[in-house]
Motif scaffolding. Structure first.
Motif, PDB file in Angstrom:
ATOM      1  N   ASP A 262       0.879  -1.166   0.000  1.00 19.23           N
ATOM      2  CA  ASP A 262       0.000   0.000   0.000  1.00 19.23           C
ATOM      3  C   ASP A 262       0.923   1.224   0.000  1.00 19.23           C
ATOM      4  OD1 ASP A 262      -1.493   2.275   0.974  1.00 19.23           O
ATOM      5  OD2 ASP A 262      -3.034   0.899   1.697  1.00 19.23           O
ATOM      6  N   ILE A 263       1.034   1.887  -1.136  1.00 14.79           N
ATOM      7  CA  ILE A 263       2.020   2.958  -1.304  1.00 14.79           C
ATOM      8  C   ILE A 263       1.792   4.101  -0.322  1.00 14.79           C
ATOM      9  CG2 ILE A 263       3.016   4.640  -2.900  1.00 14.79           C
ATOM     10  CD1 ILE A 263       3.739   1.840  -3.616  1.00 14.79           C
ATOM     11  N   ASP A 296       9.331   4.419  -9.022  1.00 11.13           N
ATOM     12  CA  ASP A 296       9.007   5.771  -9.470  1.00 11.13           C
ATOM     13  C   ASP A 296       7.769   6.313  -8.769  1.00 11.13           C
ATOM     14  OD1 ASP A 296      11.174   5.671 -11.122  1.00 11.13           O
ATOM     15  OD2 ASP A 296      10.036   5.259 -12.957  1.00 11.13           O
ATOM     16  N   LYS A 297       6.758   5.474  -8.629  1.00  9.92           N
ATOM     17  CA  LYS A 297       5.526   5.903  -7.964  1.00  9.92           C
ATOM     18  C   LYS A 297       5.781   6.204  -6.495  1.00  9.92           C
ATOM     19  CE  LYS A 297       0.726   4.416  -7.201  1.00  9.92           C
ATOM     20  NZ  LYS A 297      -0.255   3.303  -7.413  1.00  9.92           N
ATOM     21  N   LEU A 302       6.745  10.068  -2.047  1.00  6.34           N
ATOM     22  CA  LEU A 302       7.618  10.372  -0.913  1.00  6.34           C
ATOM     23  C   LEU A 302       8.069  11.832  -0.956  1.00  6.34           C
ATOM     24  CD1 LEU A 302       9.414   9.247   1.488  1.00  6.34           C
ATOM     25  CD2 LEU A 302      11.208   8.986  -0.239  1.00  6.34           C
ATOM     26  N   LEU A 303       8.580  12.256  -2.101  1.00  3.15           N
ATOM     27  CA  LEU A 303       9.084  13.625  -2.217  1.00  3.15           C
ATOM     28  C   LEU A 303       7.965  14.645  -2.070  1.00  3.15           C
ATOM     29  CD1 LEU A 303      11.659  13.220  -5.140  1.00  3.15           C
ATOM     30  CD2 LEU A 303      12.060  13.116  -2.683  1.00  3.15           C
ATOM     31  N   LEU A 391      17.920   5.262  -0.735  1.00  2.47           N
ATOM     32  CA  LEU A 391      17.012   4.445  -1.543  1.00  2.47           C
ATOM     33  C   LEU A 391      17.808   3.403  -2.305  1.00  2.47           C
ATOM     34  CD1 LEU A 391      14.675   7.227  -3.054  1.00  2.47           C
ATOM     35  CD2 LEU A 391      14.505   6.060  -0.845  1.00  2.47           C
ATOM     36  N   ILE A 392      17.382   2.146  -2.185  1.00  2.00           N
ATOM     37  CA  ILE A 392      18.045   1.007  -2.832  1.00  2.00           C
ATOM     38  C   ILE A 392      16.959   0.179  -3.516  1.00  2.00           C
ATOM     39  CG2 ILE A 392      19.485  -1.033  -2.456  1.00  2.00           C
ATOM     40  CD1 ILE A 392      20.408   0.293   0.200  1.00  2.00           C
TER      41      ILE A 392
END
Length: 481
Positions: A262-263, A296-297, A302-303, A391-392
């Motif tokens: 769940d993004i 990407d999503k 996040l940003l 981020l990885i």
């Protein structure tokens, strides 16, 4: 300016020290007060008092000792706003977080007050039918409690409360950055009528107060939370003289974002885990391991969500993230950000110290995100203890587990997924003491054991019923008529 003193044998004492240290507000560099820069002699006096008092303290019943903890809890609860505000002024976390932590301290005290009425042993069948065999637990003696600045109420209390309820006495050395908060906590114990010498407070440097406390032959056990470097030194000293030690140290905590996550929840949990308390938690999220198909999503959300983070003095109601706790802490975080750039990670957001008004007098930093991070990079391996995430990306869940475990630490780890099989695999494969599913890496409940694997701890556990393992020794008793 207020001058704070050591607390030894039930009173505030100037002791043997000649120097003092200023305590600063990291939001504006205001001097909040000064504290003793104590000496070896101060430590010796406090330990002698604690040793003598322990002879009578241990003779009280668990229920009697518990009554003192109940009283302390009620007093802290009545002074919650004052203690929380002091905490915010000293180390910068928001007032809401400080109030929550202080409330947690109250709950911990009440939990351990109840432990005074619970079982401390077992009856064991003997091969001799005419004998009774059982175990009981006895206190260690004098406990040295050495605590950090990032949780100046919860961590001291989750060490002091079980130490006391099981019949030990305590010499407490808090971090200098939050020594005024420690002072206010000890005032609550004093006002609850705790017998003289049961709890003693000594402030000063780790090299003098801390080392002399660990080295003292009458300190039976040392419980420490802090850096790996200091923790290893404590372990060596304690081991050489046969003292018991308990270490809770660093973390490099991963969150795995599975392809079916769940993004929205994952983004919320990542931001909260990474940036609350300005990332100054041992359980803070520092590595975000994302499935390539949703990267990407996830990153876009996040940003975008990070734009809502409001930075400033933790005393202001609208502020979400306060300053770094000190200039040294700020400089350390900035050095890691520079290393990340030098090693080729891509800076996506943040990375700067805030220097314009109203930030110019404090130690404020932007929440920071690095992309294209490789697992060998410094920012993917070392604890930064600040609002910086790496981020990885990964292809398979097995690769994600390998990446997550590829550090020397093993404190906490989380995953966001809707797949039960993935959850079970995560539980089975992660080398961490705290496993959280569809929740941020930071956070543990007071009734549950807390501690890490690998170099995150000495492999003991704090909090909950597990605390009895460190603060007592087992005595096996054989009785025959």
């Amino acid at each position: 300016m207020t001058a704070y003193l050591n607390y030894i044998n039930g009173s505030w004492q100037s002791g043997q020290f000649k120097k003092t240290t200023d305590v600063l507000n990291p939001s504006n560099n205001e001097v909040l007060g000064n504290i003793p820069y104590s000496t070896k002699e101060d430590v010796e006096i406090a330990v002698d008092v604690a040793k003598e008092t322990q002879r009578t303290w241990r003779k009280l019943s668990g229920a009697e000792r518990g009554q003192y903890l109940y009283k302390v809890a009620a007093i802290i609860e009545s002074r919650l706003n004052e203690i929380a505000e002091t905490m915010t002024k000293e180390m910068g976390k928001t007032l809401g977080e400080a109030k929550g932590e202080t409330n947690r301290g109250v709950d911990i005290l009440r939990y351990y007050a109840g432990e005074g009425m619970r079982s401390v042993g077992d009856v064991i069948p003997s091969t001799d039918r005419d004998a009774l065999m059982f175990t009981t637990r006895v206190p260690l003696g004098v406990i040295g409690v050495i605590t950090p600045w990032n949780f100046p109420v919860a961590i001291p209390i989750w060490k002091i409360a079980p130490a006391l309820i099981y019949g030990n006495t305590v010499v407490f050395k808090p971090a200098s950055e939050t020594a005024i908060t420690a002072n206010k906590l000890v005032e609550c114990f004093h006002d609850a009528g705790l017998p003289k010498g049961v709890l003693n407070l000594i402030t000063g440097s780790g090299s003098i107060v801390g080392n002399n406390l660990v080295e003292h032959e009458d300190v039976a056990g040392v419980t420490f939370t802090g850096s790996n470097t200091v923790g290893k030194n404590i372990a060596n000293i304690a081991l050489n003289r046969g003292a018991k030690y308990q270490l809770e140290m660093g973390g490099k905590n991963p969150v795995i974002i599975a392809h079916d996550a769940d993004i929205e929840k994952a983004v919320e949990g990542t931001i909260s885990g990474a940036f609350r308390s300005t990332g100054q938690k041992c359980t803070a999220t520092s590595r975000v391991i994302i499935h390539k198909s949703i990267k990407d999503k996830f990153v876009a959300k996040l940003l975008n969500k990070m734009e809502e983070i409001k930075i400033g003095s933790g005393l202001e109601e609208s502020i979400w993230m306060g300053p770094c706790a000190s200039e040294n802490q700020l400089n350390s975080i900035m050095s890691y950000i520079n290393i990340g750039k030098e090693e080729g990670a891509k800076l996506l957001k943040g990375g700067n110290r805030l220097t314009e008004s109203p930030y110019d007098q404090g130690y404020f930093i932007e929440p920071t995100v690095f992309d294209e991070v490789k697992t060998h990079m410094t920012i993917a391996q070392e604890e930064i203890f600040g609002p910086v995430i790496a981020l990885i990306t990964y292809d398979s869940l097995e690769e994600a587990f390998q990446l997550a475990n590829d550090v020397k630490f093993g404190l906490s780890a989380s995953i966001y997924t809707e797949n039960i099989s993935a959850m079970l695999s995560f539980i089975d494969n992660m080398e961490a003491g705290l496993i959280r599913i569809n929740a941020e890496t930071a956070g543990v409940e007071l009734q549950a054991p807390f501690g890490g694997m690998k170099q995150s701890s000495s492999h003991s556990r704090e909090q909950g019923k597990a605390a009895i393992e460190f603060f007592t020794s087992i005595k096996t008793v054989f009785v025959k008529g």
